[in-house]
Design a protein around this motif. Sequence first.
Motif, PDB file in Angstrom:
ATOM      1  N   ILE A 189       0.857  -1.187   0.000  1.00 42.05           N
ATOM      2  CA  ILE A 189       0.000   0.000   0.000  1.00 42.05           C
ATOM      3  C   ILE A 189       0.890   1.233   0.000  1.00 42.05           C
ATOM      4  CG2 ILE A 189      -2.042  -0.947   1.148  1.00 42.05           C
ATOM      5  CD1 ILE A 189      -0.897  -0.112   3.788  1.00 42.05           C
ATOM      6  N   ASN A 190       0.294   2.354  -0.366  1.00 43.97           N
ATOM      7  CA  ASN A 190       1.027   3.612  -0.323  1.00 43.97           C
ATOM      8  C   ASN A 190       1.364   3.976   1.117  1.00 43.97           C
ATOM      9  OD1 ASN A 190       0.823   3.912  -3.106  1.00 43.97           O
ATOM     10  ND2 ASN A 190      -1.136   4.995  -2.951  1.00 43.97           N
ATOM     11  N   GLU A 191       2.573   4.484   1.324  1.00 46.08           N
ATOM     12  CA  GLU A 191       3.040   4.806   2.669  1.00 46.08           C
ATOM     13  C   GLU A 191       2.107   5.779   3.378  1.00 46.08           C
ATOM     14  OE1 GLU A 191       5.548   4.190   5.828  1.00 46.08           O
ATOM     15  OE2 GLU A 191       5.672   3.239   3.857  1.00 46.08           O
ATOM     16  N   GLU A 192       1.544   6.732   2.619  1.00 48.68           N
ATOM     17  CA  GLU A 192       0.675   7.735   3.240  1.00 48.68           C
ATOM     18  C   GLU A 192      -0.644   7.139   3.737  1.00 48.68           C
ATOM     19  OE1 GLU A 192       0.460   8.311  -1.317  1.00 48.68           O
ATOM     20  OE2 GLU A 192       1.983   7.934   0.217  1.00 48.68           O
ATOM     21  N   ARG A 193      -1.001   5.955   3.248  1.00 43.28           N
ATOM     22  CA  ARG A 193      -2.238   5.311   3.689  1.00 43.28           C
ATOM     23  C   ARG A 193      -2.013   4.357   4.849  1.00 43.28           C
ATOM     24  NH1 ARG A 193      -5.070   1.942  -0.427  1.00 43.28           N
ATOM     25  NH2 ARG A 193      -6.713   1.992   1.140  1.00 43.28           N
ATOM     26  N   LEU A 194      -0.760   4.064   5.164  1.00 43.57           N
ATOM     27  CA  LEU A 194      -0.453   3.014   6.126  1.00 43.57           C
ATOM     28  C   LEU A 194      -1.070   3.286   7.493  1.00 43.57           C
ATOM     29  CD1 LEU A 194       0.979   0.396   6.761  1.00 43.57           C
ATOM     30  CD2 LEU A 194       3.058   1.692   7.241  1.00 43.57           C
ATOM     31  N   ASN A 195      -0.960   4.511   7.986  1.00 43.74           N
ATOM     32  CA  ASN A 195      -1.477   4.815   9.324  1.00 43.74           C
ATOM     33  C   ASN A 195      -2.999   4.664   9.383  1.00 43.74           C
ATOM     34  OD1 ASN A 195      -1.093   5.871  12.086  1.00 43.74           O
ATOM     35  ND2 ASN A 195      -2.275   7.615  11.327  1.00 43.74           N
ATOM     36  N   ASP A 196      -3.696   5.171   8.355  1.00 47.19           N
ATOM     37  CA  ASP A 196      -5.157   5.055   8.335  1.00 47.19           C
ATOM     38  C   ASP A 196      -5.597   3.602   8.241  1.00 47.19           C
ATOM     39  OD1 ASP A 196      -5.428   7.790   8.492  1.00 47.19           O
ATOM     40  OD2 ASP A 196      -5.665   8.073   6.332  1.00 47.19           O
ATOM     41  N   ILE A 197      -4.898   2.821   7.406  1.00 51.13           N
ATOM     42  CA  ILE A 197      -5.248   1.408   7.254  1.00 51.13           C
ATOM     43  C   ILE A 197      -4.994   0.652   8.553  1.00 51.13           C
ATOM     44  CG2 ILE A 197      -4.478  -0.735   6.154  1.00 51.13           C
ATOM     45  CD1 ILE A 197      -4.311   0.785   3.535  1.00 51.13           C
ATOM     46  N   ASN A 198      -3.891   0.948   9.213  1.00 53.08           N
ATOM     47  CA  ASN A 198      -3.600   0.273  10.479  1.00 53.08           C
ATOM     48  C   ASN A 198      -4.639   0.606  11.540  1.00 53.08           C
ATOM     49  OD1 ASN A 198      -1.428  -1.361   9.939  1.00 53.08           O
ATOM     50  ND2 ASN A 198       0.108   0.178  10.429  1.00 53.08           N
ATOM     51  N   GLN A 199      -5.072   1.862  11.578  1.00 52.32           N
ATOM     52  CA  GLN A 199      -6.116   2.233  12.543  1.00 52.32           C
ATOM     53  C   GLN A 199      -7.393   1.444  12.272  1.00 52.32           C
ATOM     54  OE1 GLN A 199      -6.783   6.454  12.739  1.00 52.32           O
ATOM     55  NE2 GLN A 199      -4.684   6.926  13.338  1.00 52.32           N
ATOM     56  N   LEU A 200      -7.739   1.304  10.998  1.00 50.70           N
ATOM     57  CA  LEU A 200      -8.933   0.542  10.640  1.00 50.70           C
ATOM     58  C   LEU A 200      -8.757  -0.929  10.994  1.00 50.70           C
ATOM     59  CD1 LEU A 200     -11.710   0.356   9.351  1.00 50.70           C
ATOM     60  CD2 LEU A 200     -10.587   0.173   7.113  1.00 50.70           C
ATOM     61  N   ARG A 201      -7.592  -1.492  10.688  1.00 47.73           N
ATOM     62  CA  ARG A 201      -7.338  -2.897  10.983  1.00 47.73           C
ATOM     63  C   ARG A 201      -7.444  -3.171  12.490  1.00 47.73           C
ATOM     64  NH1 ARG A 201      -5.068  -6.195   7.252  1.00 47.73           N
ATOM     65  NH2 ARG A 201      -4.064  -7.404   8.899  1.00 47.73           N
ATOM     66  N   VAL A 202      -6.812  -2.345  13.294  1.00 50.51           N
ATOM     67  CA  VAL A 202      -6.844  -2.536  14.745  1.00 50.51           C
ATOM     68  C   VAL A 202      -8.269  -2.381  15.280  1.00 50.51           C
ATOM     69  CG1 VAL A 202      -6.068  -1.576  16.953  1.00 50.51           C
ATOM     70  CG2 VAL A 202      -4.432  -1.872  15.081  1.00 50.51           C
ATOM     71  N   SER A 203      -9.040  -1.475  14.682  1.00 57.03           N
ATOM     72  CA  SER A 203     -10.402  -1.224  15.166  1.00 57.03           C
ATOM     73  C   SER A 203     -11.325  -2.417  14.978  1.00 57.03           C
ATOM     74  CB  SER A 203     -11.002   0.002  14.463  1.00 57.03           C
ATOM     75  OG  SER A 203     -11.352  -0.298  13.118  1.00 57.03           O
ATOM     76  N   VAL A 204     -10.982  -3.322  14.046  1.00 62.77           N
ATOM     77  CA  VAL A 204     -11.820  -4.507  13.824  1.00 62.77           C
ATOM     78  C   VAL A 204     -11.145  -5.785  14.316  1.00 62.77           C
ATOM     79  CG1 VAL A 204     -13.001  -3.430  11.869  1.00 62.77           C
ATOM     80  CG2 VAL A 204     -10.991  -4.887  11.454  1.00 62.77           C
TER      81      VAL A 204
END
Length: 385
Positions: free
Chosen positions: A275-290
């Motif tokens: 994934i694009n580096e700039e999306r990594l933090n948002d994706i990780n937040q979503l992953r952890v939330s579920v």
Amino acid sequence: MRYYIIFLFLTSSAFTSSKNYIIYHKKIQIAELLIRKGNYREALASYQAVFNDFEIAFYKDLHNASLCAIKDGNYDLAIKYCEKLVIQGYLLIDFNATGFSKLKSTLKWNRFVQRYDKLRSYYLSTVDQNMNQKLHDIFEKDQIAASSGNIEFQDSVFYGNALLLNKIYVSEGFPNCNIYKDTMLLNILAPLRHYFGLVNRLNDNHGQYEGRIYENMNLSSICLNQLFYDALIQGKILPTTYADNISYFDSENRFGKLVLRIDFDKEKVEFMPWINEERLNDINQLRVSVGLFPFDNSTSYLLNNTWYSKYPFREIKSAMMNCESCKSKLDYILLESRIASQFSEQYNKEYDKFGFILVDYSNVNHSYLVGIKPYMRNANNSNSK
């Protein structure tokens, strides 16, 4: 024409459980990490702590906890978990899995077998056959549509099934998909997966979905996305079940994707997020939330106890350096692939996986070879790194 429906990750006002199973899954990740490291006693302690905090456990976790107890020589606790497994759908044949053999040679197991019929009868008494038949009928229509080759007919059935499922789940509750081991899982998930795929395709519509069928779809009247999320929070489905189905045909890949980085310089195999580096933090937040693990430097522990942890770097380097018939980059890549395939087959034959139910991350389809170019000594105009 816009068909958008927004996937909100909110807790329904109808949700009254005092336990949030996202916490459960985060703790289970710790136990599974300990299993991958071979620390079975610590893993067992982790499972016990989770089971003390949460009344209902997923069958895969009871299965793994039972095997940890056997590894630790705690046969009384192993039998306790086996009894719970039967109550949650296990047949005697399911205990033929690797890892139960030591337990099955004990008198405790013989006494367990004597209690099996009573435990099985209890499980069967909890099965709602009427609900199962409703879901099976919907599943059959789903499969006919999915194999029809007619996209409009297919999507009209997917939508109609979603309306039926929405009505059923609102009035009767969402089924315990992953809690029990039975044959209904595909019947439950396939129509949902196809509906979520329909929604994602419509959200990514570039004009290919036009016509009366799509114009008449009122997706805002269907709350399956919220019901599916509530089922996750309530401990009825696994995080992987949630993510895999809700993101079906999701062009944005909202939960991210892992690929393998095979580094010939460091002689190390590790995961890297695709994934694009700039999306990594948002994706990780979503992953952890579920309840999914985040993509970080520790992710590569998931390769423990897979053949990638013993990747044959030296053998491949030597073979490539001495390959006189290799004249192109493709020749060398095919040589690497052939050696790796042979090694993985041999490793999987010899390695005792002990029957744990863990995601096999060695089946990741995409890999990135780093530092391999110096070993392609006969290749011309190679673009490899």
